[in-house]
Motif scaffolding. Structure first.
Motif, PDB file in Angstrom:
ATOM      1  N   PRO A   7       0.826  -1.275  -0.163  1.00  0.00           N
ATOM      2  CA  PRO A   7       0.203  -0.117  -0.043  1.00  0.00           C
ATOM      3  C   PRO A   7       0.933   1.362   0.030  1.00  0.00           C
ATOM      4  O   PRO A   7       2.052   1.253   0.622  1.00  0.00           O
ATOM      5  N   SER A   8       0.516   2.284  -0.499  1.00  0.00           N
ATOM      6  CA  SER A   8       1.475   3.533  -0.892  1.00  0.00           C
ATOM      7  C   SER A   8       0.593   4.540  -0.990  1.00  0.00           C
ATOM      8  O   SER A   8      -0.480   5.029  -1.145  1.00  0.00           O
ATOM      9  N   TYR A   9       1.509   5.737  -0.925  1.00  0.00           N
ATOM     10  CA  TYR A   9       1.152   7.092  -1.129  1.00  0.00           C
ATOM     11  C   TYR A   9       1.610   7.421  -2.353  1.00  0.00           C
ATOM     12  O   TYR A   9       2.837   7.337  -2.537  1.00  0.00           O
ATOM     13  N   ILE A  10       1.237   8.552  -3.130  1.00  0.00           N
ATOM     14  CA  ILE A  10       1.860   9.245  -4.263  1.00  0.00           C
ATOM     15  C   ILE A  10       1.964  10.639  -3.584  1.00  0.00           C
ATOM     16  O   ILE A  10       0.904  11.432  -3.143  1.00  0.00           O
ATOM     17  N   TYR A  11       2.965  10.930  -3.418  1.00  0.00           N
ATOM     18  CA  TYR A  11       3.401  12.486  -2.981  1.00  0.00           C
ATOM     19  C   TYR A  11       3.467  13.325  -4.284  1.00  0.00           C
ATOM     20  O   TYR A  11       4.028  12.909  -5.156  1.00  0.00           O
ATOM     21  N   ARG A  12       3.278  14.585  -4.002  1.00  0.00           N
ATOM     22  CA  ARG A  12       3.351  15.450  -5.125  1.00  0.00           C
ATOM     23  C   ARG A  12       3.813  16.734  -4.731  1.00  0.00           C
ATOM     24  O   ARG A  12       3.469  17.242  -3.459  1.00  0.00           O
ATOM     25  N   LEU A  13       4.747  17.371  -5.477  1.00  0.00           N
ATOM     26  CA  LEU A  13       5.171  18.802  -5.116  1.00  0.00           C
ATOM     27  C   LEU A  13       4.767  19.416  -6.372  1.00  0.00           C
ATOM     28  O   LEU A  13       5.214  19.272  -7.665  1.00  0.00           O
TER      29      LEU A  13
END
Length: 169
Positions: free
Chosen positions: A161-167
């Motif tokens: 299970p993951s997170y997509i991090y965005r900048l």
């Protein structure tokens, strides 16, 4: 694609060379250090070298090595590549012997600076929810959780299970 080296306070970030394969395999195949990488374990450094041979021809994908400017010792690997439209993805690893020295943060900040200089406006990084250290690094660098996801480690049954991090720059 190859790039001109760029620098941080302690690091030189340069295009990965075939001679970096031994270092990369040692880290990427390590049970602890490579646990949350999407890539499968590589058979050998020669296997990775074979995959990297055409790297100069790859479009919008940069495979990079981070080395200490003073000692010339390799401390990590990283990449930045175009995913879709204006979205670029980053990834990084730090040699296990160099953990807890802020190299991960320095590498990610260098990738952000590279993005700014190259008019890249959106960076993403997918991180296993269990990978506390990488989540902390991305958050220190200004990334925010964009959405939840999951990924399967290639050629395995392992799903993270993951997170997509965005900048957004």
């Amino acid at each position: 694609m190859k790039i001109e080296p760029f620098y941080t306070e302690r690091l030189k970030i340069r295009s990965m060379k075939l001679s970096d394969a031994e270092f990369a395999i040692k880290n990427w195949n390590d049970e602890e250090a490579g646990k949350y990488m999407i890539d499968e374990k590589y058979e050998s450094a020669n296997h990775l070298r074979f995959l990297l041979i055409g790297m100069d021809e790859w479009e919008d994908i940069y495979m990079l090595t981070a080395e200490d400017k003073n000692s010339k010792e390799t401390v990590g690997t990283c990449c930045i590549g175009k995913e879709d439209g204006k979205i670029w993805s980053i990834g990084y690893t730090v040699d296990k012997d160099k953990w807890n020295r802020n190299y991960g943060t320095e590498i990610v900040k260098a990738l952000v600076t590279f993005a700014i200089k190259n008019n890249i406006n959106i960076l993403e990084a997918e991180v296993a929810k269990a990978n506390t250290a990488s989540k902390r690094v991305l958050e220190k660098c200004g990334f925010k959780i964009y959405k939840e996801s999951s990924f399967q480690k290639r050629k395995t049954d392992i799903i993270h299970p993951s997170y997509i991090y965005r900048l957004v720059i």
